[in-house]
Design a protein around this motif. Sequence first.
Motif, mmCIF file in Angstrom:
data_model
loop_
_atom_site.group_PDB
_atom_site.id
_atom_site.type_symbol
_atom_site.label_atom_id
_atom_site.label_comp_id
_atom_site.label_asym_id
_atom_site.label_seq_id
_atom_site.Cartn_x
_atom_site.Cartn_y
_atom_site.Cartn_z
ATOM 1 N N UNK A 1 0.824 -1.210 0.000
ATOM 2 C CA UNK A 1 0.000 0.000 0.000
ATOM 3 C C UNK A 1 0.857 1.258 0.000
ATOM 4 N N UNK A 2 2.119 1.150 0.375
ATOM 5 C CA UNK A 2 2.998 2.316 0.409
ATOM 6 C C UNK A 2 3.532 2.665 -0.980
ATOM 7 N N UNK A 3 3.324 1.777 -1.948
ATOM 8 C CA UNK A 3 3.787 2.034 -3.307
ATOM 9 C C UNK A 3 2.679 2.751 -4.075
ATOM 10 N N UNK A 4 2.868 4.033 -4.423
ATOM 11 C CA UNK A 4 1.786 4.818 -5.046
ATOM 12 C C UNK A 4 1.342 4.265 -6.403
ATOM 13 N N UNK A 5 2.219 3.493 -7.066
ATOM 14 C CA UNK A 5 1.851 2.976 -8.384
ATOM 15 C C UNK A 5 1.235 1.591 -8.345
ATOM 16 N N UNK A 6 1.036 1.074 -7.153
ATOM 17 C CA UNK A 6 0.563 -0.312 -7.102
ATOM 18 C C UNK A 6 -0.918 -0.398 -7.419
ATOM 19 N N UNK A 7 -1.271 -1.562 -7.941
ATOM 20 C CA UNK A 7 -2.650 -1.901 -8.232
ATOM 21 C C UNK A 7 -3.554 -1.691 -7.036
ATOM 22 N N UNK A 8 -3.061 -2.221 -5.920
ATOM 23 C CA UNK A 8 -3.890 -2.230 -4.726
ATOM 24 C C UNK A 8 -4.182 -0.812 -4.261
ATOM 25 N N UNK A 9 -3.219 0.056 -4.430
ATOM 26 C CA UNK A 9 -3.391 1.447 -4.023
ATOM 27 C C UNK A 9 -4.487 2.102 -4.870
ATOM 28 N N UNK A 10 -4.442 1.843 -6.163
ATOM 29 C CA UNK A 10 -5.439 2.416 -7.074
ATOM 30 C C UNK A 10 -6.841 1.944 -6.673
ATOM 31 N N UNK A 11 -6.872 0.656 -6.394
ATOM 32 C CA UNK A 11 -8.139 0.043 -6.044
ATOM 33 C C UNK A 11 -8.758 0.637 -4.774
ATOM 34 N N UNK A 12 -7.916 0.771 -3.768
ATOM 35 C CA UNK A 12 -8.424 1.284 -2.497
ATOM 36 C C UNK A 12 -8.848 2.740 -2.627
ATOM 37 N N UNK A 13 -8.233 3.457 -3.570
ATOM 38 C CA UNK A 13 -8.596 4.857 -3.753
ATOM 39 C C UNK A 13 -9.835 5.034 -4.622
ATOM 40 N N UNK A 14 -10.112 4.059 -5.504
ATOM 41 C CA UNK A 14 -11.184 4.258 -6.476
ATOM 42 C C UNK A 14 -12.418 3.387 -6.319
#
Lengths: 309, 417
Positions: free
Chosen positions: A274-287
């Motif tokens: 989750x600390x990687x701004x380009x990760x899939x999971x980050x995008x998902x949790x934000x959108x």
Amino acid sequence: MSDSQLKKSLPIVTRRTAVKGGFATLGAAAFVGAISPLRHAAKETTAAEFMQQHYQELSDEDKRKVIARLEDETKEEYGADVTIGDDRPLPGTKFVYAINLSVCNGNGKCVEACHKENNHDRATNQSYIRVLEMPKGTMDMEQGNTTYTHTVPDDGKFYLPVQCQQCDEPPCVDVCPVQATWKEEDGIVVVDYNWCIGCRYCEAACPYHARRFNWKKPEVPAAEVNPDQSYLSNRIRPQGVVEKCTYCLHRTRRGRLPACLEACPTGARVFGNILDPDSNIRWLLENKRVYVLKEELGTKPAFFYFFDK
Amino acid sequence: MSTTNQPSAILSYPAFLRRSLSLATDGSLRFYAWMTALTAVALVGANAWANQVATGMITTNMTDHVSWGLYIANFTFCVGLAAGGVMMVIPAYLYDDEEMHKVVIIGEAVAIAAIVMCTLSVLVDLGRPDRFWHLIPGIGRFNWPMSMLTWDIIVLNGYLVINLHIVGYLLYMRYLGRKPNPVWYFPFVFLSIAWAISIHTVTAFLYCGLGGRPFWNTALLAPRFLASAFVSGPAFIILVMRVLRITSGYSAPPGPARTLIQIIRVAMVINLVMLASEIFTLFYTGGAHGVSAEYLFFGLHGHHGLVAWIWTAIAMNLLGTVLFFTPAALQRGWTRILACLLVIVGIWIEKGMGLIIPGFIPSTLHEIVEYAPSLVEWKVTAGIWAFGLLILTVMLKLIANVFTGQLNLPGSESASR
Ligand code: SF4
Ligand code: SF4
């Protein structure tokens, strides 16, 4: 020896004390006999094992010795050649998991993969994951069912896989009387299987039924043992201790994905840092619209659920 | 622990212990038969436990769903017994009820035996008893102050030490024929009162602190524990007094027993009121919080393993309470004994099978997996009780001997009496 003779030779010993002494000796002998099965258990515990310190207090040298000993034991007891790593958290990493409930169809491949990957006891068919079949339109687990056997997916149902949520406020860690379980920097909650006393307080405290106890020594045929192991994850657990999902840290800390994710045929599972701004999971949790289970308990899961629409 | 400033007293303490042990294990044929029977049961328990350690806890009927069973249930009850054992200290010292003193020491003996049973109940519940040393402060890793279990271990051990001191000191002074010096036991008595409350409160916190278990997660748990301890403790002591009077001639005047019965009456009513209010919130609101209660009282989706247990407990508790309120309960007679037996068993079930087990059913994922103790668990539990009674018998024997003047320092005041 007659009573009077006894009194003469040993003036302090009365008949009464002699009888009592006899009884005491008999009692002691009977006690030793009664607990003799313990000898069998003691054989399994070497002095080195007994004296072993808590994982966090082992020096690198200690760890090397402990791991070598554990590898030897696995060879001896299970007939399998394994390597046990000591995988540490990667800096700047916090692992989180998410499951797309619109896609999950309850096929249970994750459950099976977990069973094999983590060297679970074959006889009890153990796994860290449980999949609840739930009627659509509710998040009330009361209505769920884990023991369905029909073909999936069933009409009007959705499927909710539950495993350790790697809580940020883990009640299981708080309650452990000996600190045998703790949360690592990358968010994974681990157990030192060689320090746990098997009180199962953590099992009572976990609100997600994520912990398992080794009610007996796990049985795994040599050919089925997964040899890629780590001290804090999938090495074969001793009898009488608690274990849990570690997001497959022996894989994920080496840059691979969890076994349950790789096994999932529908692509419902997403894992990442989750600390990687380009990760899939980050995008998902934000959108996406994201849910956690039992939010009201304040455990702050690092495990999320979402729907497509 | 039990010391005085007189050197002679210190020197004769070992002799006192030696003589006590020798006298406490002397007795009639009936006494030997009783001790032999207890030893036999304790040995059966030890053997069952040894087998459990060797084969694994699979020999119990516990599962990942119901991960605590009979052992922890029994532990909970014994904590109550230990706390209740000291409750009479309150009337005895606060109201300076002279006659109570003879009973107080019995209560403390019961407390000591009960704590030993608590410790054993936890020990047999461990998957790895060989790692017990991980719990020892200093050499292990103590999770204090976070873990309630660590708190419990501290308070239980502290309680044991305090009570051992009080009993040892009072007996020794009697043996020497001296008047106990209040400095050496008064503060400890007050400490033990506060401590008695703390052991049961902490034990309740062990369960009610778990947010994921709605059935336990109630603020009423600790007060309910205390109320039932105020019943089971005194009831147990009344029984013990009866046995002592018949077998050893050590008897207290009837006053204290009446005081105990008054305590039981009040505590039992409070206990029942709290139970009723708990049942009300559980069933009137319904929802997730009520499910375990529904399973416990009426059965759920065709599972009713605990229904018979809990109704038996309720019936026994109600009947016992009614008997306690009859005038006959204030006299020495069978009514009183029956009432005591009823509430002891009633509370044992209520605190055990009626509290610990339903906390796990349904599980946190709302699965229903039932539990009934295995034969191994019953054997081990019986063994623990036998061992506890063994310790209690020896202590009571000692107390009776000292108080009836059979055991005292040659030439001391009570000897010449
Ligand atoms: S899900 Fe359970 S085992 Fe996992 S961290 Fe949370 S409380 Fe602990
Ligand atoms: S079972 Fe092990 S990890 Fe769990 S609370 Fe007890 S000692 Fe800690």
